[in-house]
Design a protein around this motif. Structure first.
Motif, PDB file in Angstrom:
ATOM      1  N   GLY A  24       0.801  -1.223   0.000  1.00 12.81           N
ATOM      2  CA  GLY A  24       0.000   0.000   0.000  1.00 12.81           C
ATOM      3  C   GLY A  24       0.828   1.263   0.000  1.00 12.81           C
ATOM      4  N   HIS A  25       2.083   1.166  -0.439  1.00  9.85           N
ATOM      5  CA  HIS A  25       2.967   2.326  -0.449  1.00  9.85           C
ATOM      6  C   HIS A  25       2.876   3.034  -1.791  1.00  9.85           C
ATOM      7  N   GLY A  26       3.022   4.336  -1.772  1.00  8.28           N
ATOM      8  CA  GLY A  26       2.864   5.149  -2.972  1.00  8.28           C
ATOM      9  C   GLY A  26       4.123   5.345  -3.783  1.00  8.28           C
ATOM     10  N   ARG A  27       5.250   4.874  -3.267  1.00 12.73           N
ATOM     11  CA  ARG A  27       6.532   5.014  -3.977  1.00 12.73           C
ATOM     12  C   ARG A  27       7.341   3.748  -3.781  1.00 12.73           C
ATOM     13  N   ILE A  28       8.269   3.520  -4.705  1.00 20.30           N
ATOM     14  CA  ILE A  28       9.184   2.388  -4.605  1.00 20.30           C
ATOM     15  C   ILE A  28      10.447   2.889  -3.921  1.00 20.30           C
ATOM     16  N   GLY A  29      10.742   2.340  -2.757  1.00 23.76           N
ATOM     17  CA  GLY A  29      11.934   2.728  -2.012  1.00 23.76           C
ATOM     18  C   GLY A  29      12.993   1.645  -2.065  1.00 23.76           C
ATOM     19  N   THR A  30      14.143   1.932  -1.509  1.00 22.57           N
ATOM     20  CA  THR A  30      15.216   0.936  -1.482  1.00 22.57           C
ATOM     21  C   THR A  30      14.784  -0.302  -0.717  1.00 22.57           C
ATOM     22  N   GLU A  31      13.896  -0.113   0.267  1.00 26.83           N
ATOM     23  CA  GLU A  31      13.411  -1.256   1.045  1.00 26.83           C
ATOM     24  C   GLU A  31      12.596  -2.206   0.182  1.00 26.83           C
ATOM     25  N   HIS A  32      11.852  -1.679  -0.792  1.00 27.64           N
ATOM     26  CA  HIS A  32      11.066  -2.524  -1.690  1.00 27.64           C
ATOM     27  C   HIS A  32      11.978  -3.265  -2.670  1.00 27.64           C
ATOM     28  N   VAL A  33      13.037  -2.578  -3.111  1.00 27.02           N
ATOM     29  CA  VAL A  33      14.003  -3.221  -4.003  1.00 27.02           C
ATOM     30  C   VAL A  33      14.711  -4.342  -3.250  1.00 27.02           C
ATOM     31  N   LEU A  34      15.115  -4.082  -2.013  1.00 19.48           N
ATOM     32  CA  LEU A  34      15.758  -5.111  -1.205  1.00 19.48           C
ATOM     33  C   LEU A  34      14.832  -6.305  -1.008  1.00 19.48           C
ATOM     34  N   LEU A  35      13.577  -6.043  -0.734  1.00 15.47           N
ATOM     35  CA  LEU A  35      12.597  -7.114  -0.559  1.00 15.47           C
ATOM     36  C   LEU A  35      12.467  -7.945  -1.836  1.00 15.47           C
ATOM     37  N   ALA A  36      12.413  -7.280  -2.983  1.00 15.84           N
ATOM     38  CA  ALA A  36      12.308  -7.984  -4.263  1.00 15.84           C
ATOM     39  C   ALA A  36      13.547  -8.836  -4.525  1.00 15.84           C
ATOM     40  N   LEU A  37      14.718  -8.306  -4.229  1.00 19.43           N
ATOM     41  CA  LEU A  37      15.955  -9.071  -4.420  1.00 19.43           C
ATOM     42  C   LEU A  37      15.986 -10.294  -3.513  1.00 19.43           C
ATOM     43  N   LEU A  38      15.534 -10.130  -2.296  1.00 21.68           N
ATOM     44  CA  LEU A  38      15.519 -11.224  -1.324  1.00 21.68           C
ATOM     45  C   LEU A  38      14.513 -12.299  -1.702  1.00 21.68           C
ATOM     46  N   ASP A  39      13.423 -11.906  -2.332  1.00 20.84           N
ATOM     47  CA  ASP A  39      12.343 -12.826  -2.672  1.00 20.84           C
ATOM     48  C   ASP A  39      12.620 -13.624  -3.947  1.00 20.84           C
ATOM     49  N   ALA A  40      13.724 -13.350  -4.624  1.00 19.66           N
ATOM     50  CA  ALA A  40      14.076 -14.054  -5.865  1.00 19.66           C
ATOM     51  C   ALA A  40      14.757 -15.385  -5.539  1.00 19.66           C
ATOM     52  N   ASP A  41      15.134 -16.089  -6.581  1.00 24.73           N
ATOM     53  CA  ASP A  41      15.824 -17.367  -6.402  1.00 24.73           C
ATOM     54  C   ASP A  41      17.118 -17.349  -7.213  1.00 24.73           C
ATOM     55  N   ASP A  42      18.075 -16.554  -6.751  1.00 26.75           N
ATOM     56  CA  ASP A  42      19.362 -16.486  -7.434  1.00 26.75           C
ATOM     57  C   ASP A  42      20.467 -16.315  -6.398  1.00 26.75           C
ATOM     58  N   GLY A  43      21.676 -16.158  -6.852  1.00 20.93           N
ATOM     59  CA  GLY A  43      22.814 -16.033  -5.950  1.00 20.93           C
ATOM     60  C   GLY A  43      22.723 -14.820  -5.042  1.00 20.93           C
ATOM     61  N   THR A  44      22.176 -13.730  -5.549  1.00 23.06           N
ATOM     62  CA  THR A  44      22.007 -12.529  -4.731  1.00 23.06           C
ATOM     63  C   THR A  44      21.068 -12.810  -3.571  1.00 23.06           C
ATOM     64  N   ALA A  45      19.936 -13.450  -3.863  1.00 25.34           N
ATOM     65  CA  ALA A  45      18.964 -13.777  -2.805  1.00 25.34           C
ATOM     66  C   ALA A  45      19.571 -14.758  -1.806  1.00 25.34           C
ATOM     67  N   ARG A  46      20.299 -15.733  -2.298  1.00 25.64           N
ATOM     68  CA  ARG A  46      20.925 -16.707  -1.391  1.00 25.64           C
ATOM     69  C   ARG A  46      21.959 -16.031  -0.490  1.00 25.64           C
ATOM     70  N   THR A  47      22.682 -15.059  -1.032  1.00 27.62           N
ATOM     71  CA  THR A  47      23.653 -14.313  -0.222  1.00 27.62           C
ATOM     72  C   THR A  47      22.939 -13.515   0.859  1.00 27.62           C
TER      73      THR A  47
END
Length: 183
Positions: A24-47
């Motif tokens: 429900g946020h009106g802007r994309i912040g670094t916290e949303h980018v971090l969440l998206a990176l963490l929610d993926a299935d790649d080496g970055t997320a595993r790290t």
């Protein structure tokens, strides 16, 4: 710049928008980018997960700090004697639930494209700089993570610290991953 993003990096940016919208946020912040990176299935997320971050705990923290209040920082306000939660409760007691939430026109706008917050734009620019520094021709999710973690004032960095992650070690670990892929 986006033409240099890998498919996974582009998907992470789209997922960041979905994370912000879901919260429900009106802007994309670094916290949303971090969440998206963490929610993926790649080496970055595993790290990220290897450093103690989990989607559930980070999402709870992002939801707790909110995004409904624009650029208001509850902790900064608390430092000057303003309790944003108390203000919200008082307004809702007087005017009803959601009194301080965005107006209907703003909620309708959120169904479309969400803008990037200033620090998120800066983080994406920094991802290009990290790719160039590492002599990489493309920008992957690891480069985006380095951009998101670049500045200690970014909300994503503060949230990572709060979850117990050592951000310096995380930066080193992701740089190691990126340089080992290039070798």
């Amino acid at each position: 710049m986006f033409e240099r993003f890998t498919k996974d990096a582009r998907e992470a940016v789209v997922a960041a928008q979905a994370q912000a919208r879901d919260l429900g946020h009106g802007r994309i912040g670094t916290e949303h980018v971090l969440l998206a990176l963490l929610d993926a299935d790649d080496g970055t997320a595993r790290t990220l997960r290897a450093h103690g971050l989990t989607v559930a705990s980070l999402r709870a923290r992002v939801a707790a700090v909110g995004g409904r209040d624009g650029d208001l920082d509850p902790e900064a306000l608390r430092a000057i004697g303003i309790d944003l939660d108390a203000v919200r409760r008082a307004a809702e007691d007087s005017f009803g639930e959601g009194a301080l939430d965005s107006p209907p026109a703003e909620r309708a706008r959120r169904k479309g494209h969400l803008p990037f917050a200033k620090e998120a734009k800066k983080a994406l620019e920094l991802s290009l700089r990290h790719a160039i520094r590492l002599k990489h021709n493309t920008i992957g999710t690891g480069h985006i993570l380095l951009g998101v973690l670049h500045d200690d004032d970014f909300r994503a960095v503060r949230l990572a610290w709060e979850t117990g992650a050592d951000v310096g070690e995380l930066r080193t670990g992701i740089t190691r991953l990126l340089t080992s892929k290039a070798a």
